[in-house]
Design a protein around this motif. Structure first.
Motif, PDB file in Angstrom:
ATOM      1  N   TRP A  81       0.827  -1.209   0.000  1.00 28.65           N
ATOM      2  CA  TRP A  81       0.000   0.000   0.000  1.00 28.65           C
ATOM      3  C   TRP A  81       0.862   1.261   0.000  1.00 28.65           C
ATOM      4  CZ3 TRP A  81      -4.864   0.995  -1.098  1.00 28.65           C
ATOM      5  CH2 TRP A  81      -5.779  -0.052  -1.093  1.00 28.65           C
ATOM      6  N   ALA A  82       1.929   1.241   0.766  1.00 33.18           N
ATOM      7  CA  ALA A  82       2.818   2.410   0.820  1.00 33.18           C
ATOM      8  C   ALA A  82       3.465   2.646  -0.540  1.00 33.18           C
ATOM      9  CB  ALA A  82       3.877   2.219   1.894  1.00 33.18           C
ATOM     10  N   GLY A 129       2.198   1.765  -3.436  1.00 35.91           N
ATOM     11  CA  GLY A 129       1.118   2.255  -4.298  1.00 35.91           C
ATOM     12  C   GLY A 129       0.845   3.729  -4.076  1.00 35.91           C
ATOM     13  N   LEU A 130       0.836   4.141  -2.839  1.00 38.06           N
ATOM     14  CA  LEU A 130       0.621   5.550  -2.509  1.00 38.06           C
ATOM     15  C   LEU A 130       1.763   6.412  -3.034  1.00 38.06           C
ATOM     16  CD1 LEU A 130      -1.174   7.571  -1.038  1.00 38.06           C
ATOM     17  CD2 LEU A 130       0.110   7.103   1.042  1.00 38.06           C
ATOM     18  N   THR A 131       2.985   5.906  -2.920  1.00 44.88           N
ATOM     19  CA  THR A 131       4.144   6.640  -3.439  1.00 44.88           C
ATOM     20  C   THR A 131       4.019   6.829  -4.948  1.00 44.88           C
ATOM     21  OG1 THR A 131       5.547   5.756  -1.690  1.00 44.88           O
ATOM     22  CG2 THR A 131       6.657   6.609  -3.646  1.00 44.88           C
ATOM     23  N   ALA A 153       1.254   6.834  -6.695  1.00 48.01           N
ATOM     24  CA  ALA A 153       0.142   7.735  -6.967  1.00 48.01           C
ATOM     25  C   ALA A 153       0.510   9.190  -6.707  1.00 48.01           C
ATOM     26  CB  ALA A 153      -1.068   7.340  -6.126  1.00 48.01           C
ATOM     27  N   VAL A 154       1.270   9.443  -5.667  1.00 47.03           N
ATOM     28  CA  VAL A 154       1.577  10.821  -5.280  1.00 47.03           C
ATOM     29  C   VAL A 154       2.761  11.393  -6.058  1.00 47.03           C
ATOM     30  CG1 VAL A 154       2.383  12.243  -3.347  1.00 47.03           C
ATOM     31  CG2 VAL A 154       0.582  10.558  -2.995  1.00 47.03           C
TER      32      VAL A 154
END
Length: 89
Positions: free
Chosen positions: A69-70, A72-74, A76-77
């Motif tokens: 998840w981390a 994926g968030l990286t 995305a951001v």
């Protein structure tokens, strides 16, 4: 508290039959009895190990999901805005 047993008399008799003196046979029997003195509470069962392994696997799986998840968030951001800027320029 359950413990394993070692028959010192039987051990001494076997040693005497094998040629040891009575004193030697008894001393060795006592020594072996001390060496084999194990409490059953100190032994680990297969079921206990399996349960602990499953708990460990669940912990690792949860941490692995958090890492995914981390990442994926990286992406995305940070990465997606960079790609958008690259393709719209």
């Amino acid at each position: 508290m359950a413990t394993t047993t070692f028959d010192t008399l039987k051990s001494a008799r076997h040693r005497q039959e094998a040629g040891f003196s009575r004193k030697q046979a008894e001393a060795q029997g006592e020594m072996l009895a001390e060496a084999f003195k194990i409490t059953m509470e100190d032994l680990v069962t297969r079921e206990y190990l399996d349960a602990r392994l499953e708990a460990f696997k669940a912990q690792v799986d949860a941490k692995f999901r958090l890492v995914i998840w981390a990442q994926g968030l990286t992406i995305a951001v940070i990465v997606l805005p960079q790609l958008r800027a690259f393709f719209t320029a």
